[in-house]
Write an enzyme that holds these catalytic residues in place. Structure first.
Site, PDB file in Angstrom:
ATOM      1  N   HIS A  18      -6.167  -5.023   7.957  1.00  0.00           N
ATOM      2  CA  HIS A  18      -5.928  -6.437   7.607  1.00  0.00           C
ATOM      3  C   HIS A  18      -7.212  -7.210   7.894  1.00  0.00           C
ATOM      4  O   HIS A  18      -7.547  -7.467   9.043  1.00  0.00           O
ATOM      5  CB  HIS A  18      -4.778  -7.013   8.435  1.00  0.00           C
ATOM      6  CG  HIS A  18      -4.429  -8.428   8.067  1.00  0.00           C
ATOM      7  ND1 HIS A  18      -3.147  -8.832   7.817  1.00  0.00           N
ATOM      8  CD2 HIS A  18      -5.193  -9.549   7.922  1.00  0.00           C
ATOM      9  CE1 HIS A  18      -3.128 -10.121   7.529  1.00  0.00           C
ATOM     10  NE2 HIS A  18      -4.367 -10.586   7.593  1.00  0.00           N
ATOM     11  N   HIS A  20     -10.099 -10.404   6.464  1.00  0.00           N
ATOM     12  CA  HIS A  20     -10.590 -11.456   5.559  1.00  0.00           C
ATOM     13  C   HIS A  20     -12.113 -11.420   5.566  1.00  0.00           C
ATOM     14  O   HIS A  20     -12.720 -11.622   6.620  1.00  0.00           O
ATOM     15  CB  HIS A  20     -10.124 -12.837   6.029  1.00  0.00           C
ATOM     16  CG  HIS A  20      -8.631 -12.931   6.154  1.00  0.00           C
ATOM     17  ND1 HIS A  20      -7.827 -13.382   5.128  1.00  0.00           N
ATOM     18  CD2 HIS A  20      -7.795 -12.610   7.180  1.00  0.00           C
ATOM     19  CE1 HIS A  20      -6.555 -13.342   5.512  1.00  0.00           C
ATOM     20  NE2 HIS A  20      -6.506 -12.881   6.755  1.00  0.00           N
ATOM     21  N   LYS A 104       0.160  -8.568  -1.663  1.00  0.00           N
ATOM     22  CA  LYS A 104       0.315  -9.384  -0.465  1.00  0.00           C
ATOM     23  C   LYS A 104       1.283 -10.542  -0.713  1.00  0.00           C
ATOM     24  O   LYS A 104       1.120 -11.312  -1.656  1.00  0.00           O
ATOM     25  CB  LYS A 104      -1.058  -9.929  -0.040  1.00  0.00           C
ATOM     26  CG  LYS A 104      -1.030 -10.887   1.137  1.00  0.00           C
ATOM     27  CD  LYS A 104      -0.775 -10.194   2.466  1.00  0.00           C
ATOM     28  CE  LYS A 104      -0.474 -11.174   3.574  1.00  0.00           C
ATOM     29  NZ  LYS A 104      -1.387 -11.140   4.682  1.00  0.00           N
ATOM     30  N   HIS A 141       2.975 -11.587   5.186  1.00  0.00           N
ATOM     31  CA  HIS A 141       2.793 -12.586   6.232  1.00  0.00           C
ATOM     32  C   HIS A 141       4.199 -13.011   6.645  1.00  0.00           C
ATOM     33  O   HIS A 141       4.864 -13.753   5.928  1.00  0.00           O
ATOM     34  CB  HIS A 141       1.972 -13.770   5.727  1.00  0.00           C
ATOM     35  CG  HIS A 141       1.646 -14.757   6.809  1.00  0.00           C
ATOM     36  ND1 HIS A 141       0.367 -14.961   7.281  1.00  0.00           N
ATOM     37  CD2 HIS A 141       2.444 -15.563   7.545  1.00  0.00           C
ATOM     38  CE1 HIS A 141       0.398 -15.866   8.263  1.00  0.00           C
ATOM     39  NE2 HIS A 141       1.647 -16.260   8.437  1.00  0.00           N
ATOM     40  N   HIS A 179       0.103  -8.586  11.257  1.00  0.00           N
ATOM     41  CA  HIS A 179      -0.189  -9.322  12.501  1.00  0.00           C
ATOM     42  C   HIS A 179       1.067  -9.662  13.302  1.00  0.00           C
ATOM     43  O   HIS A 179       1.396 -10.834  13.505  1.00  0.00           O
ATOM     44  CB  HIS A 179      -1.026 -10.580  12.241  1.00  0.00           C
ATOM     45  CG  HIS A 179      -0.714 -11.352  10.991  1.00  0.00           C
ATOM     46  ND1 HIS A 179       0.544 -11.771  10.665  1.00  0.00           N
ATOM     47  CD2 HIS A 179      -1.521 -11.788   9.993  1.00  0.00           C
ATOM     48  CE1 HIS A 179       0.497 -12.425   9.525  1.00  0.00           C
ATOM     49  NE2 HIS A 179      -0.738 -12.439   9.095  1.00  0.00           N
ATOM     50  N   ASP A 252      -7.103  -8.844  11.307  1.00  0.00           N
ATOM     51  CA  ASP A 252      -6.938 -10.214  10.815  1.00  0.00           C
ATOM     52  C   ASP A 252      -8.165 -11.057  11.157  1.00  0.00           C
ATOM     53  O   ASP A 252      -8.061 -12.267  11.358  1.00  0.00           O
ATOM     54  CB  ASP A 252      -5.665 -10.863  11.371  1.00  0.00           C
ATOM     55  CG  ASP A 252      -5.265 -12.106  10.597  1.00  0.00           C
ATOM     56  OD1 ASP A 252      -5.788 -12.318   9.485  1.00  0.00           O
ATOM     57  OD2 ASP A 252      -4.438 -12.878  11.120  1.00  0.00           O
TER      58      ASP A 252
END
Ligand code: NCD
Ligand code: ZN
Length: 348
Positions: A18, A20, A104, A141, A179, A252
């Site tokens: 995970h 970004h 996602k 999420h 997460h 994350d």
């Protein structure tokens, strides 16, 4: 089993399930850091213009590959951002692409650049059916966006309101609960079957919600889902170190320019692109569980995503160093998680 001594551990090259990396100059700042730590990463699609199609994922993947330093081996595992209007065709294209590994789900409004996300999963039932059929994982999420729900309960309420009905309707849909932040969610995943797994971040393993307020409000400890209680943190540590195959590393790491976090309405996200492996190792050592580190960071996620395990190794050495106060992020800087704190381990 890692070759483990007090001073050094050697494990199979880890993956980050995970991540970004943003885009443009910011991406060029953070990507080399992650590529040093991890062999592959699931790349989150929440760009300002979200990655809602396989065509956009293909173009994003090419930008990532072009931004990698020469001779660096790193494989971006792409994802497609679900909306109320995603077509079934997109699922089949994703499955056939060879490089899109998940779709996602952002509940609309849940987090950074999630406005285009799903307002009601009922809009996605045809898409979910196709995903279940071809084995495409749903990365989610797991927080409700209902403003009436307390911020600390959003994950638990998501399980009741969204996840349980979803799993009843699609029992063989492969799901990654991203997460994880609560004991309730750990207990849920532990009690569920092999179709659901979960990622756990360094920040949720290392800190409880006191960290956000220690000595004044500290925006660099604010992420979504927000840090929870000490009891929650301990449940997460237990899950990560338990050798249960359905828990694995997903950092994350979410870089925001320093000035975007240090303002009246600051963005959520902790940056661990520099030092995620050292942070995870710190947690496992404290728990006397260094033997379980490799499964968590290098095996379980690859196995769940049906990817071959990495072939090369990395070494972590006992070598104290201090986490810097800032790192470059495009034309700005980013403040890493646990800035100015000491770490005992260093990835070499
Ligand atoms: C992430 C981001 O900034 O993109 N923020 C965060 O607090 N984790 C989005 C997300 O994963 O929720
Ligand atoms: Zn994220």
């Amino acid at each position: 089993m890692p070759n483990q001594t007090a001073q050094s551990i050697t494990i199979t090259r880890p993956d980050d399930f995970h991540l970004h990396v943003r885009d443009g100059d910011a991406m060029r700042s953070v990507l080399p850091l992650t590529a040093r730590q991890f062999g592959r990463a699931i790349i989150m699609p929440n760009l300002p213009i979200p990655v809602t199609t396989v065509a956009l994922a293909t173009a994003y993947r090419e930008r990532i590959l072009a931004a990698l330093p020469e001779a660096v081996q790193f494989e971006p595992l792409m994802t497609v951002y679900l909306t109320d209007h995603t077509s079934v065709d997109e699922v089949w294209k994703a499955a056939g692409s060879g490089y899109v590994h998940a779709m996602k789900l952002y509940p609309s409004g849940a987090t950074t650049h999630s406005a285009a996300g799903v307002t009601d999963l009922k809009h996605c039932y045809k898409v979910l059916e196709a995903m279940q059929e071809n084995g495409m994982p749903l990365s989610l999420h797991g927080e409700v966006t209902d403003p009436e729900v307390d911020i600390f309960d959003k994950e638990a309420v998501f399980i009741d309101r969204v996840l349980l009905p979803l799993r009843r309707d699609f029992p063989e849909l492969r799901i990654v609960f991203e997460h994880l932040s609560t004991k309730v969610a750990v207990d849920y995943v532990n009690s569920a079957d092999e179709f659901i797994a979960a990622t756990i971040t360094p920040q949720h393993l290392l800190f409880n919600r006191n960290a956000i307020f220690q000595g004044g409000i500290r925006p660099h400890y604010y992420c979504l889902p927000i840090l929870k209680t000490e009891e929650d943190r301990q449940a997460l540590v237990k899950a990560a170190t338990s050798q249960n195959k359905r828990f694995f590393a997903g950092t994350d790491s979410a870089p925001h320019p320093k000035e975007n976090k240090e303002q009246a309405s600051g963005s959520g996200g902790c940056f661990t692109g520099l030092h995620a492996m050292e942070l995870y190792t710190t947690v496992f050592e404290k728990e006397n569980a260094l033997d379980s580190l490799e499964a968590f960071t290098s095996f379980n996620g690859a196995d769940f995503y049906k990817l071959p395990r990495n072939k090369t190794k990395v070494i972590l050495k006992k070598e104290p160093w201090e986490i810097p106060a800032t790192l470059p992020l495009g034309s700005s800087v980013v403040v890493p998680l646990a800035y100015k704190e000491k770490l005992d381990w260093k990835l070499v």
